[in-house]
Design a protein around this motif. Structure first.
Motif, PDB file in Angstrom:
ATOM      1  N   GLN A   1       1.529 -17.379  11.559  1.00 47.88           N
ATOM      2  CA  GLN A   1       2.690 -17.436  10.671  1.00 47.88           C
ATOM      3  C   GLN A   1       3.130 -16.055  10.199  1.00 47.88           C
ATOM      4  OE1 GLN A   1       3.716 -20.519  11.325  1.00 47.88           O
ATOM      5  NE2 GLN A   1       4.009 -21.053   9.191  1.00 47.88           N
ATOM      6  N   GLY A   2       2.267 -15.080  10.309  1.00 47.23           N
ATOM      7  CA  GLY A   2       2.615 -13.724   9.911  1.00 47.23           C
ATOM      8  C   GLY A   2       2.110 -13.370   8.523  1.00 47.23           C
ATOM      9  N   THR A   3       1.910 -12.078   8.308  1.00 46.52           N
ATOM     10  CA  THR A   3       1.501 -11.569   7.005  1.00 46.52           C
ATOM     11  C   THR A   3       2.296 -10.297   6.720  1.00 46.52           C
ATOM     12  OG1 THR A   3      -0.405 -10.918   5.634  1.00 46.52           O
ATOM     13  CG2 THR A   3      -0.465 -10.231   7.940  1.00 46.52           C
ATOM     14  N   GLN A   4       2.800 -10.182   5.497  1.00 48.86           N
ATOM     15  CA  GLN A   4       3.680  -9.069   5.137  1.00 48.86           C
ATOM     16  C   GLN A   4       2.872  -7.812   4.828  1.00 48.86           C
ATOM     17  OE1 GLN A   4       7.260  -8.931   4.801  1.00 48.86           O
ATOM     18  NE2 GLN A   4       6.813  -6.736   4.615  1.00 48.86           N
ATOM     19  N   VAL A   5       3.295  -6.715   5.422  1.00 48.71           N
ATOM     20  CA  VAL A   5       2.742  -5.393   5.106  1.00 48.71           C
ATOM     21  C   VAL A   5       3.881  -4.531   4.598  1.00 48.71           C
ATOM     22  CG1 VAL A   5       1.716  -3.296   6.050  1.00 48.71           C
ATOM     23  CG2 VAL A   5       0.860  -5.543   6.775  1.00 48.71           C
ATOM     24  N   THR A   6       3.715  -3.985   3.411  1.00 47.52           N
ATOM     25  CA  THR A   6       4.739  -3.119   2.824  1.00 47.52           C
ATOM     26  C   THR A   6       4.103  -1.782   2.466  1.00 47.52           C
ATOM     27  OG1 THR A   6       5.896  -5.038   1.907  1.00 47.52           O
ATOM     28  CG2 THR A   6       6.457  -2.871   1.022  1.00 47.52           C
ATOM     29  N   VAL A   7       4.677  -0.710   2.998  1.00 46.66           N
ATOM     30  CA  VAL A   7       4.166   0.634   2.744  1.00 46.66           C
ATOM     31  C   VAL A   7       5.204   1.385   1.924  1.00 46.66           C
ATOM     32  CG1 VAL A   7       3.231   2.742   3.756  1.00 46.66           C
ATOM     33  CG2 VAL A   7       2.960   0.550   4.952  1.00 46.66           C
ATOM     34  N   SER A   8       4.830   1.791   0.729  1.00 44.19           N
ATOM     35  CA  SER A   8       5.761   2.503  -0.142  1.00 44.19           C
ATOM     36  C   SER A   8       5.618   4.008   0.039  1.00 44.19           C
ATOM     37  CB  SER A   8       5.495   2.132  -1.600  1.00 44.19           C
ATOM     38  OG  SER A   8       4.202   2.537  -1.981  1.00 44.19           O
ATOM     39  N   SER A   9       6.722   4.705  -0.143  1.00 47.54           N
ATOM     40  CA  SER A   9       6.709   6.164   0.057  1.00 47.54           C
ATOM     41  C   SER A   9       6.392   6.892  -1.235  1.00 47.54           C
ATOM     42  CB  SER A   9       8.066   6.622   0.590  1.00 47.54           C
ATOM     43  OG  SER A   9       9.085   6.221  -0.285  1.00 47.54           O
TER      44      SER A   9
ATOM     45  N   MET B   1      -5.592  -0.580   9.992  1.00 45.72           N
ATOM     46  CA  MET B   1      -4.414   0.285   9.953  1.00 45.72           C
ATOM     47  C   MET B   1      -4.672   1.418   8.970  1.00 45.72           C
ATOM     48  SD  MET B   1      -1.401  -2.601  10.015  1.00 45.72           S
ATOM     49  CE  MET B   1      -1.735  -3.157   8.349  1.00 45.72           C
ATOM     50  N   ASN B   2      -4.710   2.627   9.487  1.00 45.83           N
ATOM     51  CA  ASN B   2      -4.934   3.822   8.659  1.00 45.83           C
ATOM     52  C   ASN B   2      -3.699   4.709   8.699  1.00 45.83           C
ATOM     53  OD1 ASN B   2      -7.617   2.962   8.234  1.00 45.83           O
ATOM     54  ND2 ASN B   2      -8.330   4.053  10.055  1.00 45.83           N
ATOM     55  N   SER B   3      -3.635   5.641   7.751  1.00 49.23           N
ATOM     56  CA  SER B   3      -2.513   6.599   7.685  1.00 49.23           C
ATOM     57  C   SER B   3      -1.175   5.876   7.765  1.00 49.23           C
ATOM     58  CB  SER B   3      -2.628   7.623   8.821  1.00 49.23           C
ATOM     59  OG  SER B   3      -3.856   8.319   8.751  1.00 49.23           O
ATOM     60  N   LEU B   4      -1.042   4.841   6.965  1.00 52.95           N
ATOM     61  CA  LEU B   4       0.164   4.016   7.025  1.00 52.95           C
ATOM     62  C   LEU B   4       1.395   4.788   6.586  1.00 52.95           C
ATOM     63  CD1 LEU B   4      -1.394   0.699   5.808  1.00 52.95           C
ATOM     64  CD2 LEU B   4      -0.081   0.953   7.909  1.00 52.95           C
ATOM     65  N   LYS B   5       2.520   4.452   7.226  1.00 55.20           N
ATOM     66  CA  LYS B   5       3.801   5.097   6.959  1.00 55.20           C
ATOM     67  C   LYS B   5       4.798   4.033   6.493  1.00 55.20           C
ATOM     68  CE  LYS B   5       2.974   8.182  10.882  1.00 55.20           C
ATOM     69  NZ  LYS B   5       3.501   8.663  12.182  1.00 55.20           N
ATOM     70  N   PRO B   6       5.834   4.435   5.769  1.00 58.14           N
ATOM     71  CA  PRO B   6       6.853   3.446   5.361  1.00 58.14           C
ATOM     72  C   PRO B   6       7.450   2.697   6.553  1.00 58.14           C
ATOM     73  CG  PRO B   6       7.111   5.451   4.103  1.00 58.14           C
ATOM     74  CD  PRO B   6       6.053   5.733   5.143  1.00 58.14           C
ATOM     75  N   GLU B   7       7.553   3.345   7.692  1.00 56.93           N
ATOM     76  CA  GLU B   7       8.120   2.679   8.871  1.00 56.93           C
ATOM     77  C   GLU B   7       7.191   1.635   9.482  1.00 56.93           C
ATOM     78  OE1 GLU B   7       7.862   5.972   8.327  1.00 56.93           O
ATOM     79  OE2 GLU B   7       7.446   7.071  10.200  1.00 56.93           O
ATOM     80  N   ASP B   8       5.965   1.529   8.965  1.00 55.02           N
ATOM     81  CA  ASP B   8       5.059   0.462   9.392  1.00 55.02           C
ATOM     82  C   ASP B   8       5.328  -0.833   8.632  1.00 55.02           C
ATOM     83  OD1 ASP B   8       2.448   2.909   9.553  1.00 55.02           O
ATOM     84  OD2 ASP B   8       3.527   2.019  11.246  1.00 55.02           O
TER      85      ASP B   8
ATOM     86  N   VAL C   1       0.846  -1.187   0.000  1.00 53.79           N
ATOM     87  CA  VAL C   1       0.000   0.000   0.000  1.00 53.79           C
ATOM     88  C   VAL C   1       0.879   1.235   0.000  1.00 53.79           C
ATOM     89  CG1 VAL C   1      -0.163   0.068   2.528  1.00 53.79           C
ATOM     90  CG2 VAL C   1      -2.004   1.069   1.142  1.00 53.79           C
ATOM     91  N   GLN C   2       0.369   2.318  -0.551  1.00 54.69           N
ATOM     92  CA  GLN C   2       1.123   3.571  -0.548  1.00 54.69           C
ATOM     93  C   GLN C   2       0.998   4.257   0.811  1.00 54.69           C
ATOM     94  OE1 GLN C   2      -0.310   5.863  -3.944  1.00 54.69           O
ATOM     95  NE2 GLN C   2       1.481   5.205  -5.124  1.00 54.69           N
ATOM     96  N   ALA C   3       1.968   5.084   1.124  1.00 53.83           N
ATOM     97  CA  ALA C   3       1.921   5.856   2.360  1.00 53.83           C
ATOM     98  C   ALA C   3       0.626   6.660   2.415  1.00 53.83           C
ATOM     99  CB  ALA C   3       3.129   6.777   2.450  1.00 53.83           C
ATOM    100  N   GLY C   4       0.008   6.668   3.586  1.00 53.81           N
ATOM    101  CA  GLY C   4      -1.268   7.334   3.756  1.00 53.81           C
ATOM    102  C   GLY C   4      -2.465   6.426   3.542  1.00 53.81           C
TER     103      GLY C   4
END
Length: 130
Positions: A122-130, A89-96, A12-15
């Motif tokens: 087992q976990g799930t990957q979250v990637t926030v792009s800037s 999770m709202n207003s996501l940041k790259p550091e998330d 997801v993109q930042a924000g």
């Protein structure tokens, strides 16, 4: 024994926003067994320690606890009928960006310590792009 399965991660993109789900099940799973549990969400970024994100009492959905870094942006909730815990999770940041894990503890205390949790997904990957 309790099994936890996370879903909902992604890119997801930042924000932007994502909602993670954690479904609880197991051969000896029952509402009577899990109703006293506390459910937690943790995350771990590459090269970093696993860190606490949020926790909720399964018995009382109003009893919640958040890490300062996510307070006001993330919301933990649970659906008793579906035996599922959510992390909105709202207003996501790259550091998330991290692998997000669901966990359960038989202690009824809302604890941020990973060592207090007995069961892990087992976990799930979250990637926030800037």
């Amino acid at each position: 024994q309790v099994q936890l399965v996370e879903s909902g991660g992604g890119l997801v993109q930042a924000g932007g926003s994502l909602r993670l789900s954690c479904a609880a099940s197991g051969r000896t799973f029952s509402w009577a067994a899990i109703s006293g549990y506390v459910m937690g969400w943790f995350r771990q970024a590459p090269g970093k320690e696993r860190e606490f994100v949020a926790a909720i009492s399964w018995r009382s959905g109003r009893n919640t606890y958040y890490a300062d870094s996510v307070k006001g942006r993330f919301t933990i909730s649970r659906d008793n009928a579906k035996n599922t815990v959510y992390l909105q999770m709202n207003s996501l940041k790259p550091e998330d960006t991290a692998v997000y894990y669901c966990a359960a503890t038989t202690s009824e205390v809302l604890t941020p310590a990973p060592r207090e949790y007995d069961y892990w997904g087992q976990g799930t990957q979250v990637t926030v792009s800037s």
